[in-house]
Design an enzyme around this catalytic site. Structure first.
Site, short mmCIF file in Angstrom:
data_model
loop_
_atom_site.label_atom_id
_atom_site.label_comp_id
_atom_site.label_asym_id
_atom_site.label_seq_id
_atom_site.Cartn_x
_atom_site.Cartn_y
_atom_site.Cartn_z
N ASP A 112 14.23 19.42 17.84
CA ASP A 112 14.30 20.43 16.78
C ASP A 112 13.84 21.79 17.26
O ASP A 112 14.27 22.83 16.74
CB ASP A 112 13.44 20.02 15.58
N HIS A 114 12.30 25.36 11.93
CA HIS A 114 12.32 25.38 13.40
C HIS A 114 13.09 26.60 13.91
O HIS A 114 13.96 26.52 14.77
CB HIS A 114 12.96 24.09 13.95
#
Length: 371
Positions: free
Chosen positions: A267, A93
């Site tokens: 995230d 991420h």
């Protein structure tokens, strides 16, 4: 090839990157599989099962000192010193994590991210199983925090005879959102789903019939539905990019007292303006009279289920990388799109855009149109 599986260190993270069956498959293919001692314990996968599968039980350092390191969650700051110029395969991420992007570039790590491995049709085969788990958990956790002892409205998602169920609004009809919606419908909620894609809304309406109300996404529609909701689940994803903000702080402050927000997109930076990362130990915080849940490793709450599902999805790609990452990316554009950093450069376009001060190189494969 030396393949290392370190123990996860994120708060209450119970997953491990590989099951014993996965370790056996790699060991039988001739690879030196190194599992950090205790790495699978929280998922009820003891060291002895990995040893029986042909893996070696090693220290933290030895697990990271491998040609290919497999993890579940991104390296945390205290792990940056373990990064090196090998191959790392995990959830990263990166578009929402500048310090990690810089650390990977500095270490010259060849880093592949599960969440950017993308097929030509735009689907995300390694993110999908964890999104499904997170979606189901979002409704369960939201329902838990609606309980009065948790500071919620005291509303039961299922309702009671003569009393309607909770109004649950799901923003985003992708994998995570559709699973959150299915869980809400199954629990008897008054369910609403909001999405930009009319075709996706039609598919969800067909799947759930009168149990779901579909709404085309606009800023006005999102705010209107949120103000009437008991539980709002944010499941907005743009692959590889930071999540867009779909609900303002001002709107949150006007929501029903005791309402709950669950941000599955945390995230990727979160899709509510008020969102900030939380942990399983301290999962919620208050904004006005609203409880906000932003746990960044939701599937870690069900480590046994999540570890099995993740290994099933990742193992074919791990096999390919274990044969040499350069040949693997040439053979598979989906895996090539997973390459985020290599040789001191950023290789994924959205990450390069997010952090223009980091050196960038060409993407290993073009990202599908319409992402």
């Amino acid at each position: 090839m030396r393949i290392g599986i370190p123990q996860e260190t994120k708060n209450r993270e119970t997953r491990v990157a590989l099951t014993p069956d996965g370790a056996r498959a790699l060991a039988e293919a001739g690879h030196d599989v190194r599992v950090e001692s205790g790495a699978g314990a929280a998922a009820f996968l003891p060291d002895r099962e990995y040893e029986a599968a042909g893996a070696r039980i090693v220290s933290t350092t030895d697990a990271w000192d491998a040609d290919l390191v497999l993890k579940v969650k991104e390296p945390l700051e205290h792990e940056y010193g373990l990064l090196r110029d090998n191959v790392l395969f995990t959830f990263l991420h990166l578009a929402a994590n500048g310090p990690l992007a810089a650390a990977l570039v500095a270490a010259r790590t060849t880093a592949f991210s599960y969440d950017t491995v993308q097929l030509d049709d735009g689907s995300l085969p390694l993110l999908t199983p964890m999104s499904a788990v997170a979606g189901r958990l979002a409704t369960l956790e939201g329902g838990h925090h609606l309980l009065s002892p948790q500071g919620g409205r005291g509303v039961l998602i299922a309702g009671a005879p003569g009393v309607p169920g909770a109004r649950v609004v799901v923003i985003g009809g992708g994998v995570a959102g559709s699973h959150a919606l299915a869980q809400a419908v199954g629990m008897g909620a008054d369910a609403v789903v909001i999405d930009l894609d009319q075709g996706r809304l039609e598919a969800l309406a067909e799947a759930h019939g009168d149990a779901v109300r579909t709404v085309v996404s606009t800023p006005e529609a999102i705010e209107r539905e949120a103000l009437e909701a008991d539980l709002v689940i944010g499941a907005v994803l743009v692959p590889g990019h930071r999540a867009p903000t779909v609900l303002s702080r001002e709107a949150v402050m006007r929501m029903r007292p005791g309402a709950v927000l669950v941000d599955i997109a945390i995230d990727q930076g979160g899709c509510f303006e008020v969102s900030r990362p939380t942990t399983h130990d301290e999962p919620v915080f208050s904004v006005g009279d609203v409880q906000v849940y932003c746990v960044t490793n939701m599937p870690g709450a069900v480590g046994a289920t999540s570890t099995a599902a993740l290994t099933h999805a990742t193992l074919p790609y791990v096999r390919a990388l274990a044969g040499g990452w350069e040949s693997a990316v040439k053979a598979d554009p989906a895996l090539a799109r997973g390459l985020n950093t290599d040789a001191g450069t950023v290789r994924y376009p959205a990450v390069a855009t997010a952090f223009p001060d980091l050196p960038a190189g060409p993407p290993a494969a073009p990202v599908p149109d319409g992402r």
